[in-house]
Write a protein that holds these residues in place. Structure first.
Motif, PDB file in Angstrom:
ATOM      1  N   ARG A   7       0.623  -1.238  -0.109  1.00 33.58           N
ATOM      2  CA  ARG A   7      -0.021  -0.097   0.033  1.00 33.58           C
ATOM      3  C   ARG A   7       0.869   1.219  -0.078  1.00 33.58           C
ATOM      4  O   ARG A   7       1.768   1.437   0.928  1.00 33.58           O
ATOM      5  N   GLY A   8       0.450   1.974  -0.949  1.00 30.87           N
ATOM      6  CA  GLY A   8       1.566   3.268  -0.893  1.00 30.87           C
ATOM      7  C   GLY A   8       1.013   4.317   0.045  1.00 30.87           C
ATOM      8  O   GLY A   8      -0.322   4.521   0.302  1.00 30.87           O
ATOM      9  N   ALA A   9       2.201   4.742   0.591  1.00 27.11           N
ATOM     10  CA  ALA A   9       1.870   5.841   1.742  1.00 27.11           C
ATOM     11  C   ALA A   9       1.359   7.150   0.880  1.00 27.11           C
ATOM     12  O   ALA A   9       1.864   7.353   0.022  1.00 27.11           O
ATOM     13  N   PRO A  10       0.397   7.830   1.759  1.00 28.28           N
ATOM     14  CA  PRO A  10      -0.085   9.107   0.759  1.00 28.28           C
ATOM     15  C   PRO A  10       1.100   9.805   0.482  1.00 28.28           C
ATOM     16  O   PRO A  10       1.813  10.346   1.701  1.00 28.28           O
ATOM     17  N   GLY A  11       1.180  10.618  -0.612  1.00 25.48           N
ATOM     18  CA  GLY A  11       2.231  11.632  -0.889  1.00 25.48           C
ATOM     19  C   GLY A  11       3.535  10.993  -1.431  1.00 25.48           C
ATOM     20  O   GLY A  11       4.307  11.621  -1.610  1.00 25.48           O
ATOM     21  N   THR A  12       3.831   9.671  -1.108  1.00 27.25           N
ATOM     22  CA  THR A  12       5.086   8.948  -1.295  1.00 27.25           C
ATOM     23  C   THR A  12       4.880   7.715  -2.417  1.00 27.25           C
ATOM     24  O   THR A  12       3.699   7.189  -2.297  1.00 27.25           O
ATOM     25  N   GLY A  13       6.082   7.463  -3.005  1.00 25.73           N
ATOM     26  CA  GLY A  13       5.993   6.197  -3.909  1.00 25.73           C
ATOM     27  C   GLY A  13       5.857   5.023  -3.180  1.00 25.73           C
ATOM     28  O   GLY A  13       6.124   3.938  -3.590  1.00 25.73           O
ATOM     29  N   ALA A  14       6.335   5.085  -1.866  1.00 27.33           N
ATOM     30  CA  ALA A  14       6.881   3.982  -0.929  1.00 27.33           C
ATOM     31  C   ALA A  14       5.769   3.213  -0.647  1.00 27.33           C
ATOM     32  O   ALA A  14       4.502   3.328  -0.460  1.00 27.33           O
ATOM     33  N   ALA A  15       6.063   1.922  -0.460  1.00 28.39           N
ATOM     34  CA  ALA A  15       5.203   0.801  -0.277  1.00 28.39           C
ATOM     35  C   ALA A  15       5.499   0.279   1.068  1.00 28.39           C
ATOM     36  O   ALA A  15       6.645  -0.056   1.464  1.00 28.39           O
ATOM     37  N   GLU A  16       4.447  -0.169   2.056  1.00 28.16           N
ATOM     38  CA  GLU A  16       4.664  -0.828   3.102  1.00 28.16           C
ATOM     39  C   GLU A  16       3.742  -2.231   3.180  1.00 28.16           C
ATOM     40  O   GLU A  16       2.769  -2.011   2.667  1.00 28.16           O
ATOM     41  N   PRO A  17       4.150  -3.012   3.864  1.00 29.74           N
ATOM     42  CA  PRO A  17       3.201  -4.237   3.798  1.00 29.74           C
ATOM     43  C   PRO A  17       1.992  -3.983   4.714  1.00 29.74           C
ATOM     44  O   PRO A  17       2.148  -3.304   5.740  1.00 29.74           O
ATOM     45  N   THR A  18       0.959  -4.611   4.445  1.00 30.71           N
ATOM     46  CA  THR A  18      -0.321  -4.192   5.116  1.00 30.71           C
ATOM     47  C   THR A  18      -0.311  -4.986   6.622  1.00 30.71           C
ATOM     48  O   THR A  18      -0.919  -4.586   7.487  1.00 30.71           O
ATOM     49  N   ALA A  19       0.495  -6.087   6.669  1.00 28.49           N
ATOM     50  CA  ALA A  19       0.724  -6.803   7.909  1.00 28.49           C
ATOM     51  C   ALA A  19       1.274  -5.995   9.093  1.00 28.49           C
ATOM     52  O   ALA A  19       0.722  -5.985  10.344  1.00 28.49           O
ATOM     53  N   ALA A  20       1.963  -5.057   8.775  1.00 27.37           N
ATOM     54  CA  ALA A  20       2.575  -4.224   9.615  1.00 27.37           C
ATOM     55  C   ALA A  20       1.575  -3.000  10.006  1.00 27.37           C
ATOM     56  O   ALA A  20       1.549  -2.643  11.288  1.00 27.37           O
ATOM     57  N   ARG A  21       0.538  -2.707   9.364  1.00 28.11           N
ATOM     58  CA  ARG A  21      -0.371  -1.755   9.580  1.00 28.11           C
ATOM     59  C   ARG A  21      -1.676  -2.474  10.585  1.00 28.11           C
ATOM     60  O   ARG A  21      -2.291  -1.931  11.364  1.00 28.11           O
ATOM     61  N   GLN A  25      -3.396 -10.355  14.231  1.00 27.45           N
ATOM     62  CA  GLN A  25      -4.440 -11.036  13.406  1.00 27.45           C
ATOM     63  C   GLN A  25      -5.751 -11.527  14.127  1.00 27.45           C
ATOM     64  O   GLN A  25      -5.544 -12.200  15.075  1.00 27.45           O
ATOM     65  N   ALA A  26      -6.814 -11.114  13.497  1.00 27.98           N
ATOM     66  CA  ALA A  26      -7.967 -11.398  14.073  1.00 27.98           C
ATOM     67  C   ALA A  26      -8.364 -12.880  13.522  1.00 27.98           C
ATOM     68  O   ALA A  26      -7.924 -13.190  12.255  1.00 27.98           O
ATOM     69  N   PRO A  27      -9.092 -13.735  14.198  1.00 27.54           N
ATOM     70  CA  PRO A  27      -9.384 -15.183  13.499  1.00 27.54           C
ATOM     71  C   PRO A  27     -10.133 -14.794  12.483  1.00 27.54           C
ATOM     72  O   PRO A  27     -11.072 -13.998  12.533  1.00 27.54           O
ATOM     73  N   ALA A  40      -1.398 -16.873  10.281  1.00 26.22           N
ATOM     74  CA  ALA A  40      -1.423 -15.030  10.254  1.00 26.22           C
ATOM     75  C   ALA A  40      -0.770 -14.495   8.937  1.00 26.22           C
ATOM     76  O   ALA A  40      -1.362 -13.513   8.433  1.00 26.22           O
ATOM     77  N   THR A  41       0.427 -15.098   8.620  1.00 22.66           N
ATOM     78  CA  THR A  41       1.013 -14.409   7.561  1.00 22.66           C
ATOM     79  C   THR A  41       0.331 -14.591   6.351  1.00 22.66           C
ATOM     80  O   THR A  41       0.865 -13.902   5.278  1.00 22.66           O
ATOM     81  N   SER A  42      -0.476 -15.763   6.056  1.00 20.71           N
ATOM     82  CA  SER A  42      -1.133 -16.045   4.807  1.00 20.71           C
ATOM     83  C   SER A  42      -2.107 -15.365   4.424  1.00 20.71           C
ATOM     84  O   SER A  42      -2.767 -15.386   3.585  1.00 20.71           O
ATOM     85  N   TYR A  43      -2.708 -14.662   5.505  1.00 27.07           N
ATOM     86  CA  TYR A  43      -3.908 -13.807   5.151  1.00 27.07           C
ATOM     87  C   TYR A  43      -3.493 -12.477   4.472  1.00 27.07           C
ATOM     88  O   TYR A  43      -2.709 -11.774   4.708  1.00 27.07           O
TER      89      TYR A  43
END
Length: 171
Positions: A7-21, A25-27, A40-43
């Motif tokens: 997912r691109g951070a607003p205003g930048t072209g950088a991407a970050e993994p969604t798992a970090a955000r 992990q909910a069941p 949890a990592t395969s979701y």
């Protein structure tokens, strides 16, 4: 990482993994009692919402654009049918050519309608112009001059009322 996990951070072209955000992990809701939960990592979410890059068109402009696209699509279909009927020496070729010409005129009108509707929208509801400081000061000076003229006119009217015909200036 897959594209769905970026997912691109607003205003930048950088991407970050969604798992970090996401945090912990909910069941999964769709699992049953006897089935093991996924790791949890395969979701991965199906999609990640991103902010729109451009503003949405105003409703009248969008309506005109949809109408124009539909008219142009019908015109192109008629043109293709006219060409195919001409190749097949069908009796339908001549009426289709005539209707294609008429549809071309209507499609041109539709495209111009989008342009005119957009211009009209921009004139009515578009950029609100703020007067420059020069225009503001000129307007302020004109208002002050009108105010002085009204005050002088009232003073003259008061003098005329007091000093009517046949009255002394000092009672």
């Amino acid at each position: 990482m897959d594209t769905a996990e970026r997912r691109g951070a607003p205003g930048t072209g950088a991407a970050e993994p969604t798992a970090a955000r996401r945090g912990p992990q909910a069941p999964d809701r769709d699992t049953t009692a006897g089935v093991e939960q996924r790791d949890a990592t395969s979701y991965r979410p199906l999609w990640v919402e991103e902010p729109a890059r451009r503003r949405r068109l105003p409703d009248p402009v969008r309506t005109a654009a949809v109408r124009a696209v539909l008219i142009i699509a019908v015109t192109l279909i008629q043109a293709v049918i006219a060409v195919l009927c001409t190749f097949a020496d069908s009796w339908l070729a001549f009426p289709m050519v005539l209707s294609s010409v008429a549809s071309t005129v209507v499609a041109t009108w539709g495209a111009l309608d989008v342009w005119v509707t957009r211009q009209m929208w921009n004139q009515r509801y578009g950029v609100v112009s703020a007067p420059s400081s020069t225009a503001r000061s000129l307007r302020r000076e004109r208002r002050a001059a009108r105010r002085r003229a009204r005050v002088a006119e009232r003073a003259q009217a008061r003098i005329r009322r007091r000093g009517g015909a046949g009255q002394l200036s000092h009672p």
